[in-house]
Design an enzyme around this catalytic site. Structure first.
Site, mmCIF file in Angstrom:
data_model
loop_
_atom_site.group_PDB
_atom_site.id
_atom_site.type_symbol
_atom_site.label_atom_id
_atom_site.label_comp_id
_atom_site.label_asym_id
_atom_site.label_seq_id
_atom_site.Cartn_x
_atom_site.Cartn_y
_atom_site.Cartn_z
ATOM 1 N N LYS A 67 0.808 -1.231 0.000
ATOM 2 C CA LYS A 67 0.000 0.000 0.000
ATOM 3 C C LYS A 67 0.839 1.279 0.000
ATOM 4 C CE LYS A 67 -3.225 -1.233 -0.717
ATOM 5 N NZ LYS A 67 -3.425 -2.047 -1.972
ATOM 6 N N GLY A 69 2.432 2.318 -2.917
ATOM 7 C CA GLY A 69 2.585 2.806 -4.290
ATOM 8 C C GLY A 69 3.159 1.756 -5.230
ATOM 9 N N THR A 70 3.019 0.484 -4.847
ATOM 10 C CA THR A 70 3.516 -0.632 -5.649
ATOM 11 C C THR A 70 2.949 -0.602 -7.072
ATOM 12 O OG1 THR A 70 3.251 -1.869 -3.587
ATOM 13 C CG2 THR A 70 3.876 -3.129 -5.548
ATOM 14 N N THR A 71 1.640 -0.439 -7.162
ATOM 15 C CA THR A 71 0.953 -0.486 -8.461
ATOM 16 C C THR A 71 1.489 0.616 -9.384
ATOM 17 O OG1 THR A 71 -0.985 -1.129 -7.163
ATOM 18 C CG2 THR A 71 -1.338 -0.678 -9.500
ATOM 19 N N TRP A 72 1.647 1.795 -8.827
ATOM 20 C CA TRP A 72 2.137 2.946 -9.582
ATOM 21 C C TRP A 72 3.579 2.716 -10.046
ATOM 22 C CZ3 TRP A 72 3.002 8.466 -7.129
ATOM 23 C CH2 TRP A 72 3.098 9.413 -8.156
ATOM 24 N N HIS A 129 7.559 -7.690 -1.863
ATOM 25 C CA HIS A 129 7.279 -7.017 -0.596
ATOM 26 C C HIS A 129 8.234 -7.542 0.489
ATOM 27 C CE1 HIS A 129 3.780 -4.951 -2.027
ATOM 28 N NE2 HIS A 129 3.023 -6.027 -2.147
ATOM 29 N N TYR A 220 6.747 8.213 -2.274
ATOM 30 C CA TYR A 220 5.443 8.402 -2.916
ATOM 31 C C TYR A 220 5.085 9.889 -2.985
ATOM 32 C CZ TYR A 220 0.404 7.647 -3.747
ATOM 33 O OH TYR A 220 -0.868 7.653 -4.268
ATOM 34 N N LYS A 288 -7.822 6.676 -3.908
ATOM 35 C CA LYS A 288 -7.746 8.133 -4.008
ATOM 36 C C LYS A 288 -6.381 8.617 -4.456
ATOM 37 C CE LYS A 288 -10.648 10.304 -0.488
ATOM 38 N NZ LYS A 288 -10.475 10.854 0.883
ATOM 39 N N GLY A 289 -5.345 7.954 -3.951
ATOM 40 C CA GLY A 289 -3.990 8.396 -4.260
ATOM 41 C C GLY A 289 -3.714 9.798 -3.762
HETATM 42 P P1 A3P Z 1 -4.838 5.095 -1.419
HETATM 43 O O1 A3P Z 1 -5.531 3.930 -0.798
HETATM 44 O O2 A3P Z 1 -4.310 6.048 -0.400
HETATM 45 O O3 A3P Z 1 -5.643 5.778 -2.455
HETATM 46 P P2 A3P Z 1 -0.174 -0.384 -3.595
HETATM 47 O O4 A3P Z 1 -0.114 -0.172 -5.058
HETATM 48 O O5 A3P Z 1 1.180 -0.500 -2.958
HETATM 49 O O6 A3P Z 1 -1.121 -1.456 -3.216
HETATM 50 O O7 A3P Z 1 -0.734 0.990 -2.973
HETATM 51 C C1 A3P Z 1 -2.041 1.392 -3.230
HETATM 52 C C2 A3P Z 1 -2.134 2.891 -3.077
HETATM 53 O O8 A3P Z 1 -1.551 3.528 -4.219
HETATM 54 C C3 A3P Z 1 -3.568 3.376 -3.013
HETATM 55 O O9 A3P Z 1 -3.537 4.540 -2.184
HETATM 56 C C4 A3P Z 1 -3.845 3.702 -4.467
HETATM 57 O O10 A3P Z 1 -4.920 4.585 -4.662
HETATM 58 C C5 A3P Z 1 -2.529 4.323 -4.878
HETATM 59 N N1 A3P Z 1 -2.281 4.243 -6.331
HETATM 60 C C6 A3P Z 1 -2.582 3.231 -7.169
HETATM 61 N N2 A3P Z 1 -2.242 3.531 -8.417
HETATM 62 C C7 A3P Z 1 -1.717 4.780 -8.395
HETATM 63 C C8 A3P Z 1 -1.194 5.648 -9.402
HETATM 64 N N3 A3P Z 1 -1.166 5.292 -10.680
HETATM 65 N N4 A3P Z 1 -0.739 6.849 -9.014
HETATM 66 C C9 A3P Z 1 -0.781 7.226 -7.713
HETATM 67 N N5 A3P Z 1 -1.273 6.463 -6.715
HETATM 68 C C10 A3P Z 1 -1.738 5.238 -7.055
#
Ligand code: A3P
Length: 321
Positions: A67, A69-72, A129, A220, A288-289
């Site tokens: 959580k 910013g892994t996905t980003w 992770h 992040y 929300k990011g």
């Molecule tokens: P929030 O729950 O605060 O919105 P992970 O990717 O490590 O699981 O983290 C998820 C968090 O990254 C979530 O935060 C998600 O909304 C945010 N996130 C996912 N994709 C993103 C992107 N492309 N840019 C910025 N934040 C992103």
């Protein structure tokens, strides 16, 4: 010829069942292994990975506490490193979730074999992770040539993001809001998947100071504030800096745009699809990011409890969250 590795349940079950157990989280059991709390169903694969993953000099590994910013980071690193292969207008990220573009090495050994990881062509882009100190020597030894990019996020926002993630996954559903306070207490004791978060962050931070050309430490919040600069840093770090021509043509901005939360969140695949490996809804990775969203959920006392433990643990490290 691959050497068959004994299947993880046989090899590791006794070891795992002897580890300290935490069942205080409503949706998953944790086991303490080498100083960190792991989801117990991930441990067989992670232990196999620890013993059998052979990093290649050309590997790039994206590391994070969940959580953060892994996905980003997956989307950005994938887009940057494959940019000569895929036109941005017809890009894999438009039809695949970032987690299906960059596989998690922690999960690749779930069948007890190295074959899935071995079969991936070089250069491999992988994610983890797993805490730095738990990674295999082939990744962490001084001679290792592979590179790591770590993304760090402010701990209160991580806790809130993790809380919502639990709410959004059907089978993790936690209904009562008062459980947030309980969840946060555990978080402050380091009890969460891959926790304690401060040790997770500190290990990668220290290594990024020791070997700056092998470990890049991103935040992040800084990426949100200056995405273009941070994407350029990422590209330089992995040895494929943007050319003057690319900069003129605004390729960096286009990558930032493609990987933005708004763009990814509204793609059909991320609105309706599920992850290939686990069936988790793709939508649960995009919320929300926002930097500082904790303000909408934590009262001052709860916020202070996280700040205090993090400040104390990070003191003297040169790092602030
Ligand atoms: P929030 O729950 O605060 O919105 P992970 O990717 O490590 O699981 O983290 C998820 C968090 O990254 C979530 O935060 C998600 O909304 C945010 N996130 C996912 N994709 C993103 C992107 N492309 N840019 C910025 N934040 C992103």
């Amino acid at each position: 010829e691959e050497n068959p590795i004994p299947s993880p349940p046989q090899k590791y079950n006794d070891l795992i069942s002897a580890l300290p157990l935490c069942t205080s989280l409503p949706h998953l059991s944790l086991r303490q292994y080498q100083g960190f709390w792991f989801p117990d169903n991930w441990l067989p694969s992670i232990m196999t990975m620890q013993n059998h993953f052979k990093a290649r000099p050309t590997d790039l590994i994206l590391a994070s506490y969940p959580k953060s910013g892994t996905t980003w980071l997956k989307a950005l690193a994938f887009a940057v490193t494959t940019r000569t292969r895929y036109p941005l207008a017809d890009h894999p990220l438009l039809s695949l979730n970032p987690h299906d573009c960059v596989l998690c090495v922690d999960e690749l050994f779930a069948d007890g074999h190295a074959s899935k990881a071995e079969a991936l062509p070089s250069p491999r882009l992988l994610a983890t992770h797993t805490p730095y100190s738990v990674l295999p020597d082939s990744v962490t030894s001084a001679e290792s040539e592979c590179q790591i990019i770590y993304v760090c996020r402010e701990a209160k926002d991580v806790a809130i993001s993790g809380w919502h993630f639990g709410q959004n996954i059907p089978w993790l559903h936690v209904e009562e809001q008062h459980l947030l306070a309980e969840n946060l207490k555990l978080f402050c004791q380091g009890l969460g998947p891959f926790g304690p978060i401060w040790d997770h962050i500190l290990e990668y931070w220290r290594e990024s100071q020791r070997r700056p050309n092998k470990v890049l430490f991103l935040k992040y919040e800084e990426m949100m504030e200056k995405p273009v600069e941070n994407v350029k840093r990422l590209a330089e770090f992995v040895g494929c800096p943007f050319s003057e021509g690319e900069e003129r043509e605004k390729v960096v901005e286009e990558i930032v745009q493609l990987c933005s939360l708004e763009k990814l969140k509204n793609l059909e695949v991320n609105k309706t699809g599920t992850l290939a490996s686990t069936n988790i809804p793709n939508a649960s990775f995009f919320r929300k990011g926002e930097v500082g969203d904790w303000r909408n959920h934590l009262d001052p006392e709860m916020a202070r409890s996280v700040d205090e433990v993090c400040e104390q643990k990070l003191r003297g490290s040169g790092l602030t969250l």
